[in-house]
Scaffold this active site. Structure first.
Site, PDB file in Angstrom:
ATOM      1  N   HIS A  40       0.839  -1.206   0.000  1.00 13.04           N
ATOM      2  CA  HIS A  40       0.000   0.000   0.000  1.00 13.04           C
ATOM      3  C   HIS A  40       0.873   1.255   0.000  1.00 13.04           C
ATOM      4  CE1 HIS A  40      -2.721  -3.001   2.063  1.00 13.04           C
ATOM      5  NE2 HIS A  40      -3.516  -2.558   1.109  1.00 13.04           N
ATOM      6  N   LYS A 156      -1.527  -7.232  -7.465  1.00 11.65           N
ATOM      7  CA  LYS A 156      -1.665  -8.457  -6.666  1.00 11.65           C
ATOM      8  C   LYS A 156      -3.061  -9.067  -6.855  1.00 11.65           C
ATOM      9  CE  LYS A 156      -1.597 -11.050  -2.782  1.00 11.65           C
ATOM     10  NZ  LYS A 156      -3.012 -11.321  -2.770  1.00 11.65           N
ATOM     11  N   VAL A 183       4.265  -5.865  -4.680  1.00 14.46           N
ATOM     12  CA  VAL A 183       5.460  -5.755  -3.830  1.00 14.46           C
ATOM     13  C   VAL A 183       5.596  -7.077  -3.080  1.00 14.46           C
ATOM     14  CG1 VAL A 183       6.526  -4.488  -1.924  1.00 14.46           C
ATOM     15  CG2 VAL A 183       5.151  -3.269  -3.626  1.00 14.46           C
ATOM     16  N   SER A 192       0.434  -9.078   1.432  1.00 14.38           N
ATOM     17  CA  SER A 192      -1.023  -9.080   1.544  1.00 14.38           C
ATOM     18  C   SER A 192      -1.388  -8.877   3.009  1.00 14.38           C
ATOM     19  CB  SER A 192      -1.564 -10.435   1.073  1.00 14.38           C
ATOM     20  OG  SER A 192      -2.888 -10.614   1.533  1.00 14.38           O
TER      21      SER A 192
END
Ligand code: PAF
Length: 288
Positions: A40, A156, A183, A192
């Protein structure tokens, strides 16, 4: 950069900040469900770079009930607002919009929803039938509430990204949807918010997911077809006792895999009670 962002919980509060912006200020939104991590942070930095120092970046933090089925993890989904706000400040957000459920759905779940179309019923949509309808409906609301011109989403959740891009285009929303590469942890595991559900043994198994994808990339690199890649990756997981929900190779828009050219390898597996999604670009056929 480390400025404490304004935390706003109400639509009225958000409206008054947006009303105060000059019309030429570029506005970006990073929609999230909180429990923020480096993935994020990367989205927020990309949003800031995109709109520049004078632009406006809002991160939304809302665990959206309408995208969870009754048997899913809505109640136990991690809620970490204070550390989310700190991370947003460190990476350049102006505002964190963190509404309560009543603020987003004052009269209960919306009667009008966004139909994700056929792509919403395959892959994740086949496993989670109402999921993408919930995602698209809330993202539509968040685009409207934040008056965003740019929306940033991680690759993702690749199917989600493709569907949101399609929604923005098909419904002429005037929002440019920008996908940002996944990432990864140093061992390759895709970051996650749900990785925190993994105990050490499950985490070790989860780290095999990027290895399985890498094995698929190697098959493609030696001329293997999309089908060859799929069966190789499925065997890789089966031999390691990892339950597969699906392993597919598609084109970048989730249509049939090309014989040669750019494709996408997409996997969903279960490690204990945790579902792990991952994907990567894959080149099929001999490179010219
Ligand atoms: O990817 C997520 O975190 C969510 O699905 C989103 C896009 C914020 C919608 O609730």
């Amino acid at each position: 950069m480390n400025n404490a962002p304004r935390v706003i919980n109400s639509r009225a509060g958000l409206d008054s900040v947006l009303d105060s912006l000059d019309s030429e200020v570029m506005r970006a939104v990073v929609p999230t469900m909180g429990a923020l991590h480096e993935g994020h942070a990367t989205l927020i930095r990309r949003a800031r770079e995109h709109v520049g120092p004078a632009g406006f970046v809002v991160v939304t933090v809302f665990v959206n009930p309408t995208q969870f089925a009754a048997n899913e993890d809505f109640d136990r989904y991690p809620r970490t607002l204070q550390s989310d706000v700190d991370l947003c400040g460190e990476h350049g957000a102006d505002v964190v919009f963190a509404p309560a459920i009543d603020e987003m759905y004052p009269t209960g779940p919306t009667q009008i929803t966004v139909d994700p179309g056929p792509l919403g019923h395959v892959l994740e949509g086949a496993v989670r039938p109402a999921h993408f309808q919930g995602v698209l409906t809330v993202v539509n609301k968040l685009f409207n509430l934040t008056r965003a011109q740019f929306g940033f989403f991680g690759e993702k959740d690749y199917q989600q990204l493709v569907l949101i891009r399609q929604m923005a285009s098909d419904l002429s929303m005037g929002v440019d949807v920008i996908g940002v590469p996944t990432v990864r942890e140093p061992e390759g595991l895709a970051m996650s918010s749900r990785n925190r559900y993994l105990d050490p043994a499950a985490r070790e198994k989860a780290e095999l997911v990027p290895q399985g994808m890498q094995a698929g990339i190697s098959v493609a690199a030696t001329g293997g077809s999309g089908d060859d890649v799929m069966s190789h990756v499925q065997t890789f997981f089966a031999e390691r006792h990892i339950d597969v929900d699906y392993v597919v190779v598609t084109n970048p828009e989730l249509g049939p895999a090309p014989e040669s050219g750019e494709g996408r390898l997409i996997v969903a597996v279960r490690v204990g009670s945790v579902r792990l999604l991952d994907n990567c670009p894959i080149h099929l056929g001999v490179r010219s």
